[in-house]
Design a protein around this motif. Sequence first.
Motif, PDB file in Angstrom:
ATOM      1  N   PHE A  60      68.574  -3.080 -22.354  1.00 39.86           N
ATOM      2  CA  PHE A  60      68.501  -4.166 -21.372  1.00 39.86           C
ATOM      3  C   PHE A  60      67.730  -3.717 -20.130  1.00 39.86           C
ATOM      4  CE2 PHE A  60      70.200  -5.833 -17.401  1.00 39.86           C
ATOM      5  CZ  PHE A  60      69.813  -7.160 -17.516  1.00 39.86           C
ATOM      6  N   GLU A  61      68.089  -2.576 -19.579  1.00 42.34           N
ATOM      7  CA  GLU A  61      67.443  -2.116 -18.354  1.00 42.34           C
ATOM      8  C   GLU A  61      65.947  -1.904 -18.560  1.00 42.34           C
ATOM      9  OE1 GLU A  61      68.743  -2.134 -15.528  1.00 42.34           O
ATOM     10  OE2 GLU A  61      70.902  -2.193 -15.936  1.00 42.34           O
ATOM     11  N   THR A  62      65.562  -1.403 -19.747  1.00 42.90           N
ATOM     12  CA  THR A  62      64.152  -1.147 -20.030  1.00 42.90           C
ATOM     13  C   THR A  62      63.370  -2.447 -20.122  1.00 42.90           C
ATOM     14  OG1 THR A  62      64.767   0.843 -21.266  1.00 42.90           O
ATOM     15  CG2 THR A  62      62.541  -0.006 -21.588  1.00 42.90           C
ATOM     16  N   PHE A  63      63.889  -3.400 -20.899  1.00 45.78           N
ATOM     17  CA  PHE A  63      63.203  -4.691 -21.031  1.00 45.78           C
ATOM     18  C   PHE A  63      63.109  -5.399 -19.686  1.00 45.78           C
ATOM     19  CE2 PHE A  63      63.374  -4.026 -25.483  1.00 45.78           C
ATOM     20  CZ  PHE A  63      62.668  -5.028 -26.135  1.00 45.78           C
ATOM     21  N   ALA A  64      64.200  -5.399 -18.919  1.00 41.93           N
ATOM     22  CA  ALA A  64      64.195  -6.092 -17.636  1.00 41.93           C
ATOM     23  C   ALA A  64      63.216  -5.439 -16.661  1.00 41.93           C
ATOM     24  CB  ALA A  64      65.606  -6.098 -17.049  1.00 41.93           C
ATOM     25  N   HIS A  65      63.172  -4.107 -16.663  1.00 40.90           N
ATOM     26  CA  HIS A  65      62.288  -3.408 -15.724  1.00 40.90           C
ATOM     27  C   HIS A  65      60.816  -3.657 -16.068  1.00 40.90           C
ATOM     28  CE1 HIS A  65      60.975  -0.356 -12.894  1.00 40.90           C
ATOM     29  NE2 HIS A  65      60.252   0.194 -13.849  1.00 40.90           N
ATOM     30  N   LEU A  66      60.455  -3.514 -17.316  1.00 40.54           N
ATOM     31  CA  LEU A  66      59.047  -3.668 -17.691  1.00 40.54           C
ATOM     32  C   LEU A  66      58.601  -5.130 -17.648  1.00 40.54           C
ATOM     33  CD1 LEU A  66      58.799  -1.027 -20.542  1.00 40.54           C
ATOM     34  CD2 LEU A  66      57.950  -0.861 -18.199  1.00 40.54           C
ATOM     35  N   ASP A  67      59.552  -6.048 -17.669  1.00 38.54           N
ATOM     36  CA  ASP A  67      59.195  -7.458 -17.541  1.00 38.54           C
ATOM     37  C   ASP A  67      58.666  -7.775 -16.149  1.00 38.54           C
ATOM     38  OD1 ASP A  67      58.944  -9.981 -18.801  1.00 38.54           O
ATOM     39  OD2 ASP A  67      60.745 -10.699 -17.778  1.00 38.54           O
ATOM     40  N   ARG A  68      58.869  -6.860 -15.197  1.00 39.10           N
ATOM     41  CA  ARG A  68      58.273  -7.046 -13.875  1.00 39.10           C
ATOM     42  C   ARG A  68      56.751  -7.089 -13.965  1.00 39.10           C
ATOM     43  NH1 ARG A  68      60.722  -2.373 -10.239  1.00 39.10           N
ATOM     44  NH2 ARG A  68      59.174  -3.235  -8.788  1.00 39.10           N
ATOM     45  N   VAL A  69      56.191  -6.400 -14.963  1.00 42.80           N
ATOM     46  CA  VAL A  69      54.748  -6.441 -15.189  1.00 42.80           C
ATOM     47  C   VAL A  69      54.396  -7.468 -16.260  1.00 42.80           C
ATOM     48  CG1 VAL A  69      52.761  -5.152 -16.054  1.00 42.80           C
ATOM     49  CG2 VAL A  69      54.328  -4.079 -14.435  1.00 42.80           C
ATOM     50  N   LEU A  70      55.171  -7.522 -17.331  1.00 43.95           N
ATOM     51  CA  LEU A  70      54.854  -8.418 -18.440  1.00 43.95           C
ATOM     52  C   LEU A  70      55.004  -9.888 -18.044  1.00 43.95           C
ATOM     53  CD1 LEU A  70      56.621  -6.469 -21.325  1.00 43.95           C
ATOM     54  CD2 LEU A  70      54.186  -6.434 -20.711  1.00 43.95           C
ATOM     55  N   GLY A  71      55.990 -10.204 -17.209  1.00 45.31           N
ATOM     56  CA  GLY A  71      56.141 -11.573 -16.722  1.00 45.31           C
ATOM     57  C   GLY A  71      56.523 -12.573 -17.791  1.00 45.31           C
ATOM     58  N   LEU A  72      57.386 -12.187 -18.735  1.00 44.90           N
ATOM     59  CA  LEU A  72      57.749 -13.040 -19.875  1.00 44.90           C
ATOM     60  C   LEU A  72      59.103 -13.729 -19.710  1.00 44.90           C
ATOM     61  CD1 LEU A  72      56.539 -10.630 -22.710  1.00 44.90           C
ATOM     62  CD2 LEU A  72      55.358 -12.677 -21.835  1.00 44.90           C
ATOM     63  N   ASP A  73      59.736 -13.551 -18.557  1.00 43.36           N
ATOM     64  CA  ASP A  73      61.051 -14.183 -18.300  1.00 43.36           C
ATOM     65  C   ASP A  73      62.047 -13.802 -19.395  1.00 43.36           C
ATOM     66  OD1 ASP A  73      62.838 -15.628 -16.833  1.00 43.36           O
ATOM     67  OD2 ASP A  73      62.073 -17.602 -17.405  1.00 43.36           O
ATOM     68  N   LEU A  74      62.120 -12.512 -19.698  1.00 36.67           N
ATOM     69  CA  LEU A  74      62.947 -12.048 -20.814  1.00 36.67           C
ATOM     70  C   LEU A  74      64.431 -12.183 -20.546  1.00 36.67           C
ATOM     71  CD1 LEU A  74      60.947  -8.862 -21.892  1.00 36.67           C
ATOM     72  CD2 LEU A  74      60.919 -11.140 -22.930  1.00 36.67           C
ATOM     73  N   ALA A  75      64.838 -12.281 -19.292  1.00 35.13           N
ATOM     74  CA  ALA A  75      66.268 -12.391 -18.966  1.00 35.13           C
ATOM     75  C   ALA A  75      66.709 -13.849 -18.838  1.00 35.13           C
ATOM     76  CB  ALA A  75      66.563 -11.641 -17.674  1.00 35.13           C
TER      77      ALA A  75
END
Length: 275
Positions: A255-270
């Motif tokens: 969870f922490e990895t996906f949420a952190h890298l989504d700051r760049v990916l911008g996919l609204d994963l959470a």
Amino acid sequence: MLRITDPRTGHLVDVPAAPRRLLRSSVHLPPLGTDTGTGTTEDTGTGIGPWHLRVLLVGDVLARTAELNGLQVVTVLTTGELTPDRTGALDRIMAVLGIHPPTALTPHRPDAALGGPADVHVLAPGDDGDTTGLRIEVGRVDTAPPEQDASTRELLGAPDPSDTADPLAVRLLLLGHPHTEPLTITGPALAEARRTLRQWRTRVADWARHPSRPIPADLLRQSYAALAENLDAAAVLDLLTALADRPDVPPGAKFETFAHLDRVLGLDLARDIGH
């Protein structure tokens, strides 16, 4: 330190933001209303096609990556003269694709809006304007004719009667390919991106219910290295795909990895957390 391959030399060049820790970025759209080979101009009346979206997206990933590395970013979008309708359409498209709005939009030289010469220019190959500084050239995007209508609707964030459209699936699809290479978008590729995005959001929501754990150091190092060298978001997506099924990594760390890298990916994963 961010490094980009300069297309004029083929060599990696440091992005010149230090020591002032400020990155001035100028994003140049191809002329709107011209033929991009996709039929999008005729379908939407805005003149905005998939190639324009990719240029905007690369500028957004550059800014997000720079901010992740502690830089302050000023981005100016250079578009040529726009009608109010096209300006509104451009704003809506950037919003649905999760692209952070630029500091300013200008039809002319961006230096005044940037507070000085641009450090980096994001543009289409062959754009020979005054671009003193580092160039990031963005490969052409087309849509395959059999899927063109559906792809155009989703690319531009228009409602889809089947309720399957998700503009961020377009973002995922574009991020999954090196931004310098030409790309043809097809219906099956968009469908696969939608499935991946739904699956990842479901899994992130599930992992969020577990105790938090640190991001694996090796994965964080590899992700940052990929982004720092040519904004390689595709490599980051590959790392996340592998991480999702690793039995040795606790759910809280995933969870922490996906949420952190989504700051760049911008996919609204959470997005699905709590649902």
